[in-house]
Motif scaffolding. Structure first.
Motif, PDB file in Angstrom:
ATOM      1  N   CYS A  22       0.826  -1.211   0.000  1.00 30.18           N
ATOM      2  CA  CYS A  22       0.000   0.000   0.000  1.00 30.18           C
ATOM      3  C   CYS A  22       0.860   1.261   0.000  1.00 30.18           C
ATOM      4  O   CYS A  22       1.836   1.359   0.746  1.00 30.18           O
ATOM      5  CB  CYS A  22      -0.935   0.002   1.199  1.00 30.18           C
ATOM      6  N   ARG A  23       0.448   2.228  -0.794  1.00 32.82           N
ATOM      7  CA  ARG A  23       1.174   3.497  -0.876  1.00 32.82           C
ATOM      8  C   ARG A  23       0.707   4.479   0.186  1.00 32.82           C
ATOM      9  O   ARG A  23       1.423   5.412   0.534  1.00 32.82           O
ATOM     10  CB  ARG A  23       0.966   4.109  -2.260  1.00 32.82           C
ATOM     11  N   GLY A  24      -0.531   4.307   0.667  1.00 32.19           N
ATOM     12  CA  GLY A  24      -1.096   5.216   1.660  1.00 32.19           C
ATOM     13  C   GLY A  24      -1.131   4.588   3.033  1.00 32.19           C
ATOM     14  O   GLY A  24      -0.283   3.754   3.383  1.00 32.19           O
ATOM     15  N   ARG A  25      -2.130   4.938   3.799  1.00 29.62           N
ATOM     16  CA  ARG A  25      -2.193   4.485   5.184  1.00 29.62           C
ATOM     17  C   ARG A  25      -2.616   3.028   5.281  1.00 29.62           C
ATOM     18  O   ARG A  25      -3.291   2.485   4.402  1.00 29.62           O
ATOM     19  CB  ARG A  25      -3.167   5.364   5.974  1.00 29.62           C
ATOM     20  N   VAL A  26      -2.217   2.411   6.373  1.00 30.53           N
ATOM     21  CA  VAL A  26      -2.533   1.021   6.673  1.00 30.53           C
ATOM     22  C   VAL A  26      -3.148   0.967   8.063  1.00 30.53           C
ATOM     23  O   VAL A  26      -2.673   1.650   8.988  1.00 30.53           O
ATOM     24  CB  VAL A  26      -1.254   0.154   6.607  1.00 30.53           C
ATOM     25  N   THR A  27      -4.200   0.146   8.216  1.00 27.01           N
ATOM     26  CA  THR A  27      -4.915   0.052   9.486  1.00 27.01           C
ATOM     27  C   THR A  27      -5.047  -1.403   9.895  1.00 27.01           C
ATOM     28  O   THR A  27      -5.338  -2.271   9.066  1.00 27.01           O
ATOM     29  CB  THR A  27      -6.328   0.676   9.371  1.00 27.01           C
ATOM     30  N   GLY A  28      -4.849  -1.669  11.179  1.00 24.24           N
ATOM     31  CA  GLY A  28      -5.139  -2.975  11.747  1.00 24.24           C
ATOM     32  C   GLY A  28      -6.306  -2.852  12.702  1.00 24.24           C
ATOM     33  O   GLY A  28      -6.344  -1.929  13.515  1.00 24.24           O
ATOM     34  N   VAL A  29      -7.271  -3.758  12.607  1.00 23.23           N
ATOM     35  CA  VAL A  29      -8.425  -3.747  13.504  1.00 23.23           C
ATOM     36  C   VAL A  29      -8.545  -5.109  14.187  1.00 23.23           C
ATOM     37  O   VAL A  29      -8.392  -6.153  13.554  1.00 23.23           O
ATOM     38  CB  VAL A  29      -9.730  -3.381  12.757  1.00 23.23           C
ATOM     39  N   ASP A  30      -8.768  -5.075  15.497  1.00 22.09           N
ATOM     40  CA  ASP A  30      -8.921  -6.297  16.274  1.00 22.09           C
ATOM     41  C   ASP A  30      -9.723  -5.954  17.523  1.00 22.09           C
ATOM     42  O   ASP A  30      -9.739  -4.785  17.955  1.00 22.09           O
ATOM     43  CB  ASP A  30      -7.559  -6.874  16.670  1.00 22.09           C
ATOM     44  N   PHE A  31     -10.402  -6.955  18.108  1.00 22.74           N
ATOM     45  CA  PHE A  31     -11.181  -6.642  19.316  1.00 22.74           C
ATOM     46  C   PHE A  31     -10.429  -6.952  20.593  1.00 22.74           C
ATOM     47  O   PHE A  31     -10.922  -6.704  21.686  1.00 22.74           O
ATOM     48  CB  PHE A  31     -12.546  -7.305  19.299  1.00 22.74           C
ATOM     49  N   SER A  32      -9.187  -7.446  20.483  1.00 22.52           N
ATOM     50  CA  SER A  32      -8.379  -7.732  21.654  1.00 22.52           C
ATOM     51  C   SER A  32      -7.422  -6.576  21.928  1.00 22.52           C
ATOM     52  O   SER A  32      -6.508  -6.311  21.145  1.00 22.52           O
ATOM     53  CB  SER A  32      -7.573  -9.019  21.468  1.00 22.52           C
ATOM     54  N   ALA A  33      -7.623  -5.888  23.038  1.00 22.51           N
ATOM     55  CA  ALA A  33      -6.731  -4.785  23.403  1.00 22.51           C
ATOM     56  C   ALA A  33      -5.311  -5.284  23.625  1.00 22.51           C
ATOM     57  O   ALA A  33      -4.336  -4.598  23.292  1.00 22.51           O
ATOM     58  CB  ALA A  33      -7.261  -4.085  24.651  1.00 22.51           C
ATOM     59  N   GLY A  34      -5.167  -6.476  24.183  1.00 23.83           N
ATOM     60  CA  GLY A  34      -3.839  -7.024  24.423  1.00 23.83           C
ATOM     61  C   GLY A  34      -3.070  -7.276  23.143  1.00 23.83           C
ATOM     62  O   GLY A  34      -1.865  -6.976  23.050  1.00 23.83           O
ATOM     63  N   MET A  35      -3.745  -7.829  22.133  1.00 27.13           N
ATOM     64  CA  MET A  35      -3.081  -8.070  20.854  1.00 27.13           C
ATOM     65  C   MET A  35      -2.687  -6.753  20.203  1.00 27.13           C
ATOM     66  O   MET A  35      -1.601  -6.637  19.616  1.00 27.13           O
ATOM     67  CB  MET A  35      -4.003  -8.875  19.940  1.00 27.13           C
TER      68      MET A  35
END
Length: 252
Positions: free
Chosen positions: A77-90
Motif C-alpha cells: 500500500c502506498r497510503g495508510r494502513v490500518t489494523g483492527v482487532d477486538f483484543s486490546a492485548g493483541m
C-alpha cells in the motif's frame, strides 16, 4: 509448551477457559511464539501474489492480532494502513512491533462484525481469523468487509485445502473441533475457534450473497495434492459486476 519463550500449558488452559477476547488478551505477550501466528512463508506468498494486482492505496488488516498482516500491507500500500482487532492485548503488542519506516499505520479496537469505518480501503486482508466466526456469521462479516471497500477494492485471504479424510491431519482437526464443541456446551463464556467450519464452497456462496465476485489464485510455493489441486489458494474477492460466486482460473 511450544518453546521456552512460548505459553505454558497452564496459560493455554486459562486462555481456553476464557472468552475469545479475554483469551487473546492473556495470550498476546507470547502469541508470536506459538504456531497460531501465521507463518512468514504464508505472508510472503500472499504478498507476492497480490503485488501484480495493485497498486493499492489504503489497506485494512481484518482481525489483525499482533500485526503480521499489517506487515504485508505496508509492502503493498502506498497510503495508510490500518489494523483492527477486538483484543486490546493483541493491539498493544502490535503497536510495539509496528514496522518503521513505512506507510502510516494505525491500530483500531473494533469488532469485525460491526466495523467502525466507511468505504475507505482499497485492500482488505485477513489471516487465520475465520475459525472464530460461526458459519451463520459469514454473511454479516462479508457484508461488513464490502461496506468498507472503495469501488474496485479487493478482499484477499489464503485458504488451505482440507486434510485428506483419514489422514493424521484430518483426525487432529476433527478432534480439536469436537473438543471445542464439548467445551462450549459445558462452559461459559464460549470460546469460538473451529478449524473445519470455513469451507471453500460455503465461503463462495456467502461472498456471492454479499455482492462479491471471487477468483482463486494458486500459491504454488505450497505444492499440489495428488489430484492436482493446490494445497493453498488465495481468494481475491471484488464487488460483483456481471456475475457472482467463485471462478476457478486454470492456475487454481
Amino acid at each position: 509448551m511450544f518453546s521456552p519463550e512460548g505459553p505454558t500449558l497452564r496459560e493455554l488452559a486459562a486462555q481456553a477457559l476464557s472468552s475469545v477476547e479475554r483469551g487473546y488478551d492473556l495470550l498476546a505477550p507470547k502469541f508470536d511464539r506459538t504456531p497460531y501466528r501465521t507463518p512468514d512463508r504464508v505472508l510472503d506468498s500472499v504478498a507476492a501474489a497480490l503485488a501484480p494486482l495493485g497498486p493499492f492505496d489504503a489497506g485494512l488488516d481484518l482481525c489483525c492480532g499482533t500485526g503480521a498482516g499489517v506487515d504485508v500491507l505496508t509492502r503493498l500500500c502506498r497510503g495508510r494502513v490500518t489494523g483492527v482487532d477486538f483484543s486490546a492485548g493483541m493491539l498493544d503488542v502490535a503497536r510495539e512491533r509496528a514496522p518503521s519506516p513505512g506507510p502510516e499505520v494505525s491500530w483500531v479496537r473494533g469488532d469485525a462484525r460491526a466495523l467502525p469505518f466507511g468505504a475507505e480501503f482499497d485492500l482488505v486482508v485477513s489471516f487465520g481469523a475465520f475459525g472464530h466466526f460461526l458459519p451463520r456469521e459469514l454473511p454479516g462479516l462479508f457484508t461488513q468487509v464490502r461496506s468498507v471497500l472503495r469501488p474496485g477494492g479487493s478482499f484477499a485471504f489464503p485458504v488451505a485445502a482440507p486434510p485428506r479424510p483419514g489422514s493424521r491431519g484430518y483426525w487432529a482437526l476433527l478432534g480439536f473441533d469436537a473438543a471445542m464443541r464439548v467445551r462450549n456446551a459445558l462452559w461459559r463464556p464460549p470460546f469460538v475457534m473451529y478449524y473445519r467450519t470455513f469451507r471453500l464452497g460455503n465461503v463462495g456462496r456467502e461472498l456471492s450473497r454479499a455482492g462479491f465476485r471471487a477468483d482463486l489464485h494458486a500459491l504454488p510455493e505450497f505444492g499440489y495434492r495428488p489430484d492436482g489441486s493446490p494445497r493453498v489458494r488465495m481468494v481475491v474477492a471484488r464487488a460483483a459486476g456481471g456475475g457472482t460466486g467463485i471462478s476457478r482460473p486454470a492456475a487454481a
